[in-house]
Design an enzyme around this catalytic site. Structure first.
Site, PDB file in Angstrom:
ATOM      1  N   GLN A 105       0.829  -1.200   0.000  1.00 61.87           N
ATOM      2  CA  GLN A 105       0.000   0.000   0.000  1.00 61.87           C
ATOM      3  C   GLN A 105       0.871   1.260   0.000  1.00 61.87           C
ATOM      4  O   GLN A 105       0.601   2.226  -0.725  1.00 61.87           O
ATOM      5  CB  GLN A 105      -0.902   0.007   1.248  1.00 61.87           C
ATOM      6  CG  GLN A 105      -2.002   1.000   1.216  1.00 61.87           C
ATOM      7  CD  GLN A 105      -2.905   0.788   0.019  1.00 61.87           C
ATOM      8  OE1 GLN A 105      -3.061   1.686  -0.788  1.00 61.87           O
ATOM      9  NE2 GLN A 105      -3.465  -0.394  -0.143  1.00 61.87           N
ATOM     10  N   HIS A 156       2.256   3.060  -3.204  1.00 63.86           N
ATOM     11  CA  HIS A 156       1.364   3.730  -4.165  1.00 63.86           C
ATOM     12  C   HIS A 156       1.756   5.192  -4.357  1.00 63.86           C
ATOM     13  O   HIS A 156       2.007   5.634  -5.466  1.00 63.86           O
ATOM     14  CB  HIS A 156      -0.091   3.648  -3.724  1.00 63.86           C
ATOM     15  CG  HIS A 156      -0.816   2.512  -4.357  1.00 63.86           C
ATOM     16  ND1 HIS A 156      -1.036   2.418  -5.701  1.00 63.86           N
ATOM     17  CD2 HIS A 156      -1.361   1.392  -3.815  1.00 63.86           C
ATOM     18  CE1 HIS A 156      -1.686   1.301  -5.973  1.00 63.86           C
ATOM     19  NE2 HIS A 156      -1.887   0.654  -4.848  1.00 63.86           N
ATOM     20  N   GLU A 161     -10.322   1.977   3.523  1.00 64.33           N
ATOM     21  CA  GLU A 161     -10.587   1.489   2.169  1.00 64.33           C
ATOM     22  C   GLU A 161     -10.373  -0.037   2.116  1.00 64.33           C
ATOM     23  O   GLU A 161     -11.253  -0.776   1.720  1.00 64.33           O
ATOM     24  CB  GLU A 161      -9.625   2.203   1.206  1.00 64.33           C
ATOM     25  CG  GLU A 161      -9.810   1.832  -0.257  1.00 64.33           C
ATOM     26  CD  GLU A 161      -8.675   2.411  -1.124  1.00 64.33           C
ATOM     27  OE1 GLU A 161      -7.640   2.837  -0.564  1.00 64.33           O
ATOM     28  OE2 GLU A 161      -8.825   2.418  -2.363  1.00 64.33           O
ATOM     29  N   HIS A 162      -9.171  -0.481   2.521  1.00 74.15           N
ATOM     30  CA  HIS A 162      -8.863  -1.917   2.558  1.00 74.15           C
ATOM     31  C   HIS A 162      -8.655  -2.344   4.005  1.00 74.15           C
ATOM     32  O   HIS A 162      -7.954  -1.668   4.752  1.00 74.15           O
ATOM     33  CB  HIS A 162      -7.566  -2.232   1.809  1.00 74.15           C
ATOM     34  CG  HIS A 162      -7.546  -1.761   0.389  1.00 74.15           C
ATOM     35  ND1 HIS A 162      -6.985  -0.559   0.026  1.00 74.15           N
ATOM     36  CD2 HIS A 162      -8.010  -2.328  -0.746  1.00 74.15           C
ATOM     37  CE1 HIS A 162      -7.099  -0.416  -1.290  1.00 74.15           C
ATOM     38  NE2 HIS A 162      -7.727  -1.463  -1.785  1.00 74.15           N
ATOM     39  N   ASP A 209      -6.598  -6.243  -5.646  1.00 73.63           N
ATOM     40  CA  ASP A 209      -6.232  -5.123  -6.523  1.00 73.63           C
ATOM     41  C   ASP A 209      -6.287  -5.522  -7.991  1.00 73.63           C
ATOM     42  O   ASP A 209      -6.610  -4.708  -8.857  1.00 73.63           O
ATOM     43  CB  ASP A 209      -4.804  -4.646  -6.222  1.00 73.63           C
ATOM     44  CG  ASP A 209      -4.689  -3.939  -4.891  1.00 73.63           C
ATOM     45  OD1 ASP A 209      -5.729  -3.527  -4.353  1.00 73.63           O
ATOM     46  OD2 ASP A 209      -3.548  -3.798  -4.389  1.00 73.63           O
ATOM     47  N   HIS A 250     -54.064  18.606  -6.483  1.00 74.29           N
ATOM     48  CA  HIS A 250     -53.751  17.185  -6.359  1.00 74.29           C
ATOM     49  C   HIS A 250     -55.032  16.407  -6.029  1.00 74.29           C
ATOM     50  O   HIS A 250     -55.307  15.364  -6.616  1.00 74.29           O
ATOM     51  CB  HIS A 250     -52.723  16.949  -5.247  1.00 74.29           C
ATOM     52  CG  HIS A 250     -51.305  17.274  -5.627  1.00 74.29           C
ATOM     53  ND1 HIS A 250     -50.881  18.541  -5.941  1.00 74.29           N
ATOM     54  CD2 HIS A 250     -50.202  16.474  -5.742  1.00 74.29           C
ATOM     55  CE1 HIS A 250     -49.589  18.508  -6.229  1.00 74.29           C
ATOM     56  NE2 HIS A 250     -49.148  17.270  -6.118  1.00 74.29           N
TER      57      HIS A 250
END
Lengths: 435, 435
Positions: free
Chosen positions: A254, A257, A322-323, A356, A415
């Site tokens: 991770q 990245h 996220e993960h 991934d 209505h």
């Protein structure tokens, strides 16, 4: 890797909304392309991407696609083709049908589910061009049934030879119908409003730089957009049974990245904490992207030691990562307790790169704590629903009075009268007045 | 009602993003409530809603709820209770389960579907307070399984007596757990960031004035928000079989909403066009809200005469209306051709108020052409999904080489090594190098 307490750690990062100058610039580009079409698109492509193109050169040809296959190793083509198959199989399971509810009085209520008609996928140029992201954006749209999927990517993507061939192969494997060599805010404007060469789309997705992100915000409303992703994050929740070498490798996958990426270990085991800290240091030295990874570990990495695994779960739910990797002896016993996490990886062999690239679930996942209320990209992102109401005469006669009561309770007499005119025609006016 | 050609008609309206002053004011209110909590919330409630409250007075009591039931007619309570039952039954059908895909190699892939934990519903004050909208926002959240649903509404809603009792009855029938008498941007800030009295939520929905809309945009990201609704619209697609009295009444039920509302008839029948134009004029004169309805008809109403019913369908798809009535002899023959419409009402007895109040589908529907890519509010708006990946050792050993190939194709070596470290441990390194 530093060992910290939770109080000293906040995963949230500020979202980058650009400088006022960047915002002004993007507005101008979008307005110019909206007003002038291809002329502005080609002008900005020359100015910003240094590529002098004619309108006829914008679309990537079949011959270029075939040539890309020649430039890519067979092993890569095989691997991406298998990944595409897995991703397609997973997303097929998310697909839903239109449905109807047939009522005893002859009424029919229902929900019609249709694909969007035309979707645009942005693929960044340069080193940020990831073939796997092409699959993850395109395949859910294709599975949803979107008939027209169009991709845009800057002309400089692959350097002197044109567009990165790995991207082209991924696009072909995923099933893209049209590819145009345009990028930046001008490409987003072309997708949103259309030009002579590029027909407008209903939704734009895919990552990009700050200009692309601002342009997507600018055109939102005219078209739909996906969310603007923040830096990537992993949290590993581990007990003493976890292998420190595996944990460290996953954290670093991770961290490599980008410098803003975040890798966090949460564990009740002091021993594991120390072993992982040492192992991260050892593996880090051997990485080609060690300068990026070490900046990430330094600034956004942490090991949080908790009192118990249950306290660890509370930490995970507060971070809403996220993960999440659950590297514990019995991961299934804990997955039901995870309230907030975009993707959950269970056990020692479910390393994040499995998801991934390959397993099938989408790798575009909510970041920055938004897993509290949002979800990974899936087929639902490429459909729209319409309610269907067929009310029988019998149903209206039976329920008309109640509908009029509610309309008049809100002071909306027209209505009520839309119902009353039908009840009167059928001789039910008396009952109406009797309510 | 004017008869026009399609070329002269554009349904799209500009979205109101407020003045710079309004934006500044909202930012200040939001920041103050975020920083100071109850103190700022009470200060702005005094300043803007002219209600001097203590923190202890913010929450509406059980006794007030019971008292509201005393102040509302039994026929209204009965009608809203039946409507709530219908809305709940329809939304129950949208509910989905978490699912798993068990693979032959022992891997398990899946999607976990969970409700949001806490949702806030804004209910405007004064004449814009619609009990039906309370049902339409709250019930989908409740069906999704959201355990905490909190409502906020300005203290001045019901004039001197406090909150409008119809709103309170609707909230109780829908199943709201907490109600607070706060409104405006300060209420939105309290829901997003929390105060001593009001715990923060994960999502805010419900309509409001420009300050509420701007505050929702301001807090978006910290929490999720629903979409910002534009003025309401109806398109009636009718053939010569349609009843002009019914068509006119349905058009006017939309036009009475507000002066920006839009009511359009699309028909291939010149005769129907003339009859409806005359009938609209006749019914309009008799309406209590005729000044609003006539402004709407004047500025945003139209009758579009087409060459054929099929051309009419093309017009509908281009307009992508919020509400569509198919008043044709055989409506089911055309519903499959409608690409873009938020809610589709079929046949002579499916007048729009049937859906506004009673039938079951949601009445919060995409406006301003956004039905091209978005959907009515439903249970999906109150859930979040997590991907689940359990990869078996066998699966990783079999597929590890392909995953590493893809990672290295993107230049992400640490991703490849997270797999490689596991393959090496199992003696599969040779095969890896042999790829």
């Amino acid at each position: 890797m530093k060992i910290v307490s939770l109080q000293d750690f906040d995963l949230r990062r500020e979202v980058d909304y650009g400088t006022p100058q960047q915002n002004e610039r993007v507005k101008q580009i979008v307005n110019d392309v909206k007003a002038e079409g291809d002329a502005a698109l080609l002008r900005y492509t020359k100015e910003l991407d240094h590529a002098e193109l004619s309108a006829g050169m914008l679309r990537v040809t079949e011959a270029e696609l075939s040539a890309a296959y020649e430039r890519v190793e067979n092993s890569f083509i095989q691997a991406i083709s298998t990944a595409a198959k897995n991703i397609r199989a997973f997303h097929m399971r998310e697909k839903r049908n239109s449905w109807m509810d047939l009522q005893p009085d002859g009424s029919i209520l229902g929900q019609i589910i249709r694909p969007l008609k035309r979707v645009g996928v942005y693929v960044p140029g340069g080193k940020a061009a990831y073939p796997s992201s092409v699959l993850m954006n395109v395949i859910p749209a294709q599975v949803a049934g979107v008939p027209e999927i169009v991709m845009v990517t800057p002309p400089s993507t692959g350097g002197s030879e044109g567009i990165n061939p790995y991207i082209l192969v991924a696009a072909a494997e995923a099933g893209v119908n049209e590819i145009y060599r345009v990028g930046g805010a001008q490409a987003i404007a072309a997708l949103a409003y259309g030009t002579e060469t590029i027909a407008p789309v209903d939704k734009i997705c895919g990552p990009g730089n700050i200009y692309v992100a601002l342009a997507k915000r600018e055109v939102y409303g005219a078209v739909d957009i996906d969310s603007i992703a923040g830096p990537s994050e992993i949290v590993v929740l581990a007990d003493e049974s976890a292998d420190p070498e595996y944990v460290a490798a996953d954290l670093l996958s991770q961290a490599e990245h980008d410098e803003m990426a975040s890798a966090i270990l949460v564990t009740p085991s002091r021993e594991l904490a120390s072993l992982v800290a040492a192992e991260v240091q050892r593996q880090l030295e051997l990485l080609p992207r060690r300068s990026i990874a070490s900046a990430s570990v330094e600034n956004y990495g942490a090991i949080i030691v908790t009192e118990s695994l249950h306290e660890g779960i509370a930490v995970v739910n507060a971070l809403a990562p996220e993960h999440l990797e659950l590297m514990v002896a019995d991961p299934m016993a804990y997955v039901g307790l995870i309230e907030n996490a975009g993707a959950i990886f269970l056990g020692a062999y479910s390393s994040e790169p499995v998801g991934d690239y390959f397993a099938g679930p989408n790798h575009i996942i909510p970041t920055n704590g938004t897993a509290r209320f949002s979800s990974p990209v899936d087929v639902d992102d490429f459909i729209k629903k319409s309610s269907m109401i067929y009310y029988s005469k019998e149903a209206l006669m039976q329920n008309g009075a109640a509908i009029m009561e509610l309309a008049r309770g809100e002071g909306l007499e027209a209505h009520a009268r839309a119902i009353e005119v039908r009840l009167k025609r059928e001789g039910k006016a008396g009952e109406v007045n009797g309510v």
